[in-house]
Every structure is written in C-alpha cells, then in structure tokens.
Design an enzyme around this catalytic site. Structure first.
Site, short mmCIF file in Angstrom:
data_model
loop_
_atom_site.label_atom_id
_atom_site.label_comp_id
_atom_site.label_asym_id
_atom_site.label_seq_id
_atom_site.Cartn_x
_atom_site.Cartn_y
_atom_site.Cartn_z
CD GLU A 89 8.32 13.15 -14.56
OE1 GLU A 89 7.47 13.70 -13.88
OE2 GLU A 89 9.24 13.77 -15.12
CG HIS A 119 -1.71 -1.23 1.42
ND1 HIS A 119 -2.93 -1.48 0.87
CD2 HIS A 119 -1.38 -2.36 2.13
CE1 HIS A 119 -3.35 -2.70 1.23
NE2 HIS A 119 -2.41 -3.24 1.98
CE LYS A 150 11.50 20.52 -9.97
NZ LYS A 150 10.15 20.08 -10.29
#
Ligand code: ARG
Length: 462
Positions: free
Chosen positions: A290, A156, A283
């Site tokens: 992705e 989970h 960043k």
C-alpha cells in the site's frame, strides 16, 4: 564571522535571512561530490600553473582532512556558511591557510553546484539502476518457478483468459527493463562536465576543461557556459525516470494488495513484510504494497515542482535553482527504499498456485477456445460459434459449473455441430499453452521470455 562573499557588505546578515537563504541543511549531502570536484579543480589549476604544485598539495591534503571530518561526524556545519561549497572552503582555509583561499580561482559556485549536483544525480542513477536489476532478478526467479502455474488473466479486472503466473510476472520484468534503459539513456545524455564554466561566461584564466572532464569521469566538457550553469535537465530526467519506476512499482503493489486479500488469496505476504491492526487482532495488513502504491504521489510531485521552478527562469543562474535539490533527494530516497523493500516482500511472499488455478474455474475462461474450436474443427462460422458457445456457458451456469468442468458428453449434448475432442480444448492448461504465438502465455513462450530477459540482465550484471 565574516562571510566569504561579504567584501562589499557593511551590515551582518539577519538570522532570518540565513535560515531562508541557506541550502546547507540539505546540500551537505553533496559533500562527497563537492570535495571530488574541488580536488580536480585544484589539480587543473596546478597543471595550468595558475597555482603552484605546493599550493595544490596543501589544498588536496586539506580537502582530504575535511572529507575525513565529515565522514567521522566531526565536521561542524554552520548555517552562516550558507551552503556546502562555502562550508568546505571555509574549513579548508582554516586548516591550510593561504593556499585554501586560492581554490576558488577560475571557478564560481554556479559551475561548482552544477558539477556537484550532476555527479550526485549520475551516481544515484547508477545506484537505482543496480537496484532495479536486482529486483528483476527476483521477479525472474519467481517467474521461472511458475511457467506452468495457471492464473486468470484479466481485462477490466474481469476474468478473461488463463495465463501462467510466470507470464504475468514477466510483464513487470519488461516494465523494469525499460526503466533501466531509460536511466541508461539519461546517464548518457548528461554525462558532460559543466565545471570550468565559471559564473556564466567562462573565465579569462588558461583553464583546461578537457582535463576536468576526464579527471571527474565525464565523457567530455559541456559546450556552452551559460547553458551549463543554468541547466537542470539532468535532475528533471532523473525525476521523470524515477516517476516511471514508481508508477510501475505502484501497479505491481496494487496487484499485491489485491492478491493478498481474502477474495483472491493468490499470494500470502510474509509476516516480516506485513503489519497488524491496533484494534482488530485477527488482521494482517499489506501496508508495504500500500505504501509502495502511495509513494508514487510524492515523486510525481517532485517532478512537477522542479518543472515549475525552471519554467520561467531567465539565463543564466538564478537562486530559484537551489530548490532543485530536496525534491531530487526525496525521490531518490523514496525509489531506493521502495526498490529494496519490494524485492524483499516479493522474495518472501508465498505464491498460492492452487488458489490461482481454482480462480481460473470461475468466469468460463476458455470460452474463446471453444468458439475457435467450432470455427477451426467443426466448420461453424464465427458468429454462430459465438452463439453456440453462449449456450454452453448458459448450460454450465445452470449446473453451477465452469465450462472447463463439463464432461465431453454434456457438451456434445448441447449442439449437434460440436465435435468430439472438445473437452481437450476447454482444459485450462491446454488453453494457456495454445497461446504459443511469439510473446504469448504458453509455458514455452513464457520460458523464452525469461531466457531473453536473463540474457539482457547478464550483460549488465557483473
Ligand atoms: N547553494 C547554491 C545552490 O544550491 C549554490 C550556488 C549559489 N550561487 C550563487 N550565485 N548564489 O544553488
């Protein structure tokens, strides 16, 4: 220019029809298989004395020339030729004259495209398999270095029990192993030659389909001509096999996205396989995983498209089937670049073992071990053991610690039924190694899994 099939036509095709009808812009990718198939066909025709040996030689030399022109980028692809089959035949006839016009004896574009596309699919099946094997080698290389590296195993997406990072990577190796086996199965199932089926019903010429199958490297000819020209199961199996590969890649990619975040910091992606932000200078983004995650969408789409194209088709060949190629080519290209970049991104990533171990100290991962210890060594019934463990967890929380960080004295003070030696049981490393059941996460079992996977790989890598 008159089309190869235009005998009965009085008017020329409209330009709009040509653009709509043609497959040449994408089926030119089949040029290699088309020429290979035509060479085998010419040899068969000569062997069966349907054409002469001289005609065959001229055809073979002409086809070789056409191949050279295509590979050198000299070949002129004309949309009016409609598809790669007619483009090559037209050029061949330009080059060698009369004998070129005999190549299409005892053959139809229906069995021609069936054999070309099948050979293409089988070749890509082999290439993709080889790439998955390479990816598995990389995964196992990483796993071998981390058979004792602790990380929080999750269910989970919540901390559950400590596992080794190598064990976690082995799980992916197992998925990719099944992908290879699935591709092997598909290859075996479709390794039969449809050439010689002609338009749909076979041919009155005394052909030799066994020869064709052998010449082209198939196991045997297909059984039924009608099935042979209308079957696209081979393409669908590849699409499904690729969809599964990409689903597995997507799951690993999702973990790489999570692991490379500030919240996890389990891995650091190399600069070479990360990207920056156009506005936020600080960043470093995981665009590669992705995109790998996102690519599954199009390959699932390609599978569904072709299933839909095929579902209502009457026998035998229908032009609808021409829609089979772009999706397959797109899925193949997607899988091939994805496998290549995933391997490099993994290879060049840094594994932050320290951060993984630190994360294991959140979430009381060894609580199950404590309950088991109470049952096995302290003669406490499981339901009570569960309760006492809950109290130990509550105590640790009140101290702002993880249960693995409590001292023996602290634990013994919580309940008189807890016996000495409990500290050992709560250690993360001992907990991981305690799971020594077959297929478990202990270092010994993780190593055994790697050994098995390596042996499996070795049989396939030359
Ligand atoms: N370009 C066609 C395809 O990809 C080749 C077969 C055409 N056959 C026909 N009878 N029109 O399906």
């Amino acid at each position: 220019m008159k089309k190869l099939w235009a005998g009965r036509f009085l008017e020329a095709s409209s330009e709009l029809l040509e653009r709509f009808n043609a497959s040449l812009p994408f089926d030119k990718a089949l040029y290699f298989e088309d020429i290979k198939g035509s060479k085998a066909h010419a040899k068969m025709l000569a062997k069966q004395e349907i054409i002469t040996a001289k005609e065959c030689e001229e055809i073979l030399a002409g086809l070789e020339k056409v191949l050279g022109e295509i590979e050198q980028g000299e070949f002129v692809f004309k949309i009016a030729d409609e598809d790669i089959h007619m483009a090559i035949e037209a050029r061949l006839t330009e080059l060698v004259g009369a004998s070129g016009k005999k190549l299409h004896t005892a053959r139809s574009r229906n069995d021609q495209v069936a054999v070309d596309f099948r050979m293409f699919v089988l070749r890509k099946n082999e290439e993709i398999r080889a790439q998955i094997l390479e990816l598995m080698e990389t995964i196992l290389e990483i796993a071998s270095k981390h058979t004792a590296t602790l990380m929080p195993g999750m269910t989970h997406l919540q901390h559950a029990q400590p596992v080794s990072f190598g064990f976690h990577m082995n799980a992916y190796a197992c998925m990719f192993k099944r992908d290879v086996e699935r591709l092997e199965d598909s290859h075996k199932r479709h390794n039969y030659c449809p050439l010689g089926s002609a338009a749909l019903a076979g041919t009155p010429y005394p052909t030799d389909r066994e020869f064709l199958a052998k010449e082209l490297g198939f196991l045997a000819p297909t059984l039924n001509a009608m099935d042979s020209v209308s079957d696209r199961d081979f393409a669908l199996d590849l699409l499904y096999d690729i969809a599964m590969v990409m689903m597995h890649i997507s799951r690993l990619a999702e973990e790489m996205v999570l692991w490379s975040s500030y919240e996890f910091k389990f891995i650091t992606l190399s600069d070479a396989y990360s990207t920056g932000s156009s506005i936020m200078p600080q960043k470093k983004n995981p665009d590669v995983p992705e995109l790998l995650r996102g690519k599954s969408g199009r390959v699932y789409g390609n599978l569904l498209s072709l299933l839909t194209v095929m579902k209502g088709l009457p026998l035998a060949y229908n032009k609808d089937t021409q829609e089979d190629k772009e999706g397959v080519m797109d899925s193949v290209e997607t899988a091939q670049i994805s496998l290549a970049i995933l391997k490099e991104a993994l290879k060049s990533a840094t594994i932050n073992a320290k951060a993984m171990e630190e994360a294991c100290k959140r979430g009381h991962l060894t609580a199950t071990d404590l309950a088991d210890f109470l049952v096995r060594s302290c003669e406490v019934p499981f339901r009570e053991a569960h309760h006492i463990t809950g109290q130990v967890v509550a105590y640790a929380e009140s101290k702002g610690k993880d249960i693995s960080e409590l001292s023996e004295a602290e634990i013994l003070g919580i309940d008189s039924r807890i016996k000495a030696g409990v500290k050992e049981v709560l250690s993360l490393k001992n907990s991981m190694n305690a799971r020594n059941s077959l297929g478990g996460t202990s270092s010994a079992q993780t190593k055994a899994q790697i050994k098995t996977l390596h042996a499996w790989l070795k049989k396939r890598l030359k």
